[in-house]
Design an enzyme around this catalytic site. Structure first.
Site, PDB file in Angstrom:
ATOM      1  N   GLY A 156      -8.624  -7.248  10.618  1.00 32.67           N
ATOM      2  CA  GLY A 156      -7.432  -6.512  11.005  1.00 32.67           C
ATOM      3  C   GLY A 156      -6.997  -6.684  12.437  1.00 32.67           C
ATOM      4  O   GLY A 156      -6.088  -7.455  12.747  1.00 32.67           O
ATOM      5  N   ARG A 157      -7.672  -5.972  13.333  1.00 32.24           N
ATOM      6  CA  ARG A 157      -7.168  -5.871  14.699  1.00 32.24           C
ATOM      7  C   ARG A 157      -7.080  -7.208  15.418  1.00 32.24           C
ATOM      8  O   ARG A 157      -6.168  -7.438  16.200  1.00 32.24           O
ATOM      9  CB  ARG A 157      -8.021  -4.866  15.495  1.00 32.24           C
ATOM     10  CG  ARG A 157      -7.629  -3.415  15.213  1.00 32.24           C
ATOM     11  CD  ARG A 157      -8.683  -2.433  15.633  1.00 32.24           C
ATOM     12  NE  ARG A 157      -9.819  -2.425  14.719  1.00 32.24           N
ATOM     13  CZ  ARG A 157     -10.905  -1.725  14.890  1.00 32.24           C
ATOM     14  NH1 ARG A 157     -11.050  -0.981  15.966  1.00 32.24           N
ATOM     15  NH2 ARG A 157     -11.885  -1.757  14.003  1.00 32.24           N
ATOM     16  N   TYR A 164      -5.976  10.843   4.633  1.00 32.24           N
ATOM     17  CA  TYR A 164      -4.686  11.140   4.014  1.00 32.24           C
ATOM     18  C   TYR A 164      -4.898  11.856   2.670  1.00 32.24           C
ATOM     19  O   TYR A 164      -6.030  12.137   2.280  1.00 32.24           O
ATOM     20  CB  TYR A 164      -3.871   9.851   3.871  1.00 32.24           C
ATOM     21  CG  TYR A 164      -3.466   9.274   5.214  1.00 32.24           C
ATOM     22  CD1 TYR A 164      -2.676   9.999   6.096  1.00 32.24           C
ATOM     23  CD2 TYR A 164      -3.905   8.011   5.620  1.00 32.24           C
ATOM     24  CE1 TYR A 164      -2.318   9.480   7.340  1.00 32.24           C
ATOM     25  CE2 TYR A 164      -3.554   7.485   6.858  1.00 32.24           C
ATOM     26  CZ  TYR A 164      -2.765   8.224   7.717  1.00 32.24           C
ATOM     27  OH  TYR A 164      -2.424   7.723   8.948  1.00 32.24           O
ATOM     28  N   GLN A 205       0.851  -1.195   0.000  1.00 34.15           N
ATOM     29  CA  GLN A 205       0.000   0.000   0.000  1.00 34.15           C
ATOM     30  C   GLN A 205       0.888   1.247   0.000  1.00 34.15           C
ATOM     31  O   GLN A 205       1.775   1.388   0.830  1.00 34.15           O
ATOM     32  CB  GLN A 205      -0.924   0.034   1.222  1.00 34.15           C
ATOM     33  CG  GLN A 205      -1.959   1.161   1.107  1.00 34.15           C
ATOM     34  CD  GLN A 205      -2.739   1.381   2.393  1.00 34.15           C
ATOM     35  OE1 GLN A 205      -2.169   1.781   3.402  1.00 34.15           O
ATOM     36  NE2 GLN A 205      -4.030   1.135   2.355  1.00 34.15           N
ATOM     37  N   ARG A 223      -7.785   1.761  -1.958  1.00 33.90           N
ATOM     38  CA  ARG A 223      -8.535   1.815  -0.701  1.00 33.90           C
ATOM     39  C   ARG A 223      -9.223   3.166  -0.619  1.00 33.90           C
ATOM     40  O   ARG A 223      -8.576   4.211  -0.656  1.00 33.90           O
ATOM     41  CB  ARG A 223      -7.619   1.610   0.506  1.00 33.90           C
ATOM     42  CG  ARG A 223      -8.451   1.425   1.787  1.00 33.90           C
ATOM     43  CD  ARG A 223      -7.648   0.913   2.952  1.00 33.90           C
ATOM     44  NE  ARG A 223      -8.421  -0.083   3.683  1.00 33.90           N
ATOM     45  CZ  ARG A 223      -8.171  -0.454   4.932  1.00 33.90           C
ATOM     46  NH1 ARG A 223      -7.167   0.080   5.607  1.00 33.90           N
ATOM     47  NH2 ARG A 223      -8.922  -1.364   5.528  1.00 33.90           N
TER      48      ARG A 223
END
Length: 332
Positions: A314-315, A173, A101, A221
């Site tokens: 993910g987490r 971002y 990424q 993404r």
């Protein structure tokens, strides 16, 4: 057969199942963003056994100005390639596909980290990072240079042996800042309606395609909703996703916008599914859903109900490297 264990094949990539490890920052790089032994060990542990079909590496900065934090991985220089080759091989050796990424932090960057004044589409406060310095508005020449840096980062990704590259436009971002009317107040061709706000995305996609060729998979993404008044909504993201597919994106990876990877008051697993479900109906490319998924059964249900094509966990994988193995064994 289990929905989660079903393979997925596109023209450019074959995945053994529908399980994805989404990008999660580790801050484990060394020096100016080089691959460290700690990073190699981390991804070796996560990919062991090949239970996760697709591992997307944590966001990596395309130039110094776009560096988000200390310890962030770099894809900004050709000297990064050798270390990244080791990283790609470690993941692929286990049987997983590895995608890099690439990102520019824009107005989310800080002078303390980069040594440079932050930049953005407009000189406005970043709703996710309200304590940060107001960024300087990018000129059109600046935008062209950033697009070139995305293309160069994608070239390095391919040269390092990865199976694909993901363009980051989520979590507040730079590209997400262009997408959101909360931070994009421009009056030129890069601001205004949603088609103008995604102009930079389309130019990045074209430059990346030119750099890596037609056969190399490109993911994007997208922070598909800001959940803040006046921010992006799912209708914007449907327009964007259709344009991205037409431009050559192979897989779209849906997450949050200016509230990051969380959703206000979310209690159910896969809480971004209203976004992925709506987008999936409008595109023919695979859609990745992440967001608080901790049970294999929940992932299975989301796929069965056609909420997405791929599930990012993910987490829970970040905390427990055996989760994928147990999930696959449970559903086998």
């Amino acid at each position: 057969m289990s929905y989660l264990l079903k393979p997925l094949k596109t023209k450019k990539i074959e995945l053994t199942n529908r399980l994805v490890m989404p990008p999660m920052a580790t801050a484990k790089s060394q020096g100016d963003g080089k691959v460290s032994e700690e990073i190699l060990n981390y991804y070796q542990e996560k990919s062991e056994g090949g239970y996760i079909s697709l591992i997307i590496i944590e966001h990596s900065f395309i130039n110094q100005q776009g560096k988000a934090s200390n310890g962030q991985l770099s894809i900004a220089q050709d000297s990064d390639i050798e270390g990244l080759k080791k990283l790609a091989k470690i993941i692929q050796k286990s049987g997983s596909k590895a995608v890099m990424q690439i990102n520019h932090a824009g107005g989310a960057a800080t002078r303390e980290v980069t040594g440079i004044a932050p930049v953005g589409p407009s000189a406005t406060e970043n709703p996710r990072f309200k304590d940060r310095e107001i960024p300087q508005e990018l000129s059109k020449e600046d935008i062209k240079n950033i697009i070139k840096d995305f293309a160069e980062a994608a070239r390095r990704t391919k040269e390092a042996g990865f199976d694909g590259v993901e363009i980051h436009s989520a979590h507040g971002y730079l590209l997400n800042q262009f997408f959101s009317p909360l931070s994009n107040k421009r009056t030129d061709e890069y601001g205004g309606d949603v088609n103008s706000r995604i102009r930079i995305h389309l130019e990045v996609i074209k430059a990346v395609k030119d750099a890596v060729g037609e056969d190399f998979p490109i993911l994007l993404r997208l922070g598909a909703a800001d959940y803040i008044e006046g921010g992006t909504v799912v209708e914007d993201s449907i327009v964007a996703a259709k344009a991205f597919e037409k431009a050559g994106i192979d897989i779209i990876d849906i997450s949050g916008g200016f509230l990051g990877y969380v959703m206000p008051n979310a209690t159910e697993q896969g809480y971004f599914y209203p976004l992925t479900e709506a987008i999936k109906k409008e595109v023919s490319i695979p859609v990745i859903l992440t967001g608080g998924i901790v049970d294999a059964e929940a992932a299975e249900k989301l796929l069965a109900e056609d909420k997405a094509d791929l599930i990012g966990v993910g987490r829970v994988i970040f905390k427990d490297s055996t989760w994928a193995k147990r999930a696959v064994e449970t559903l086998s």
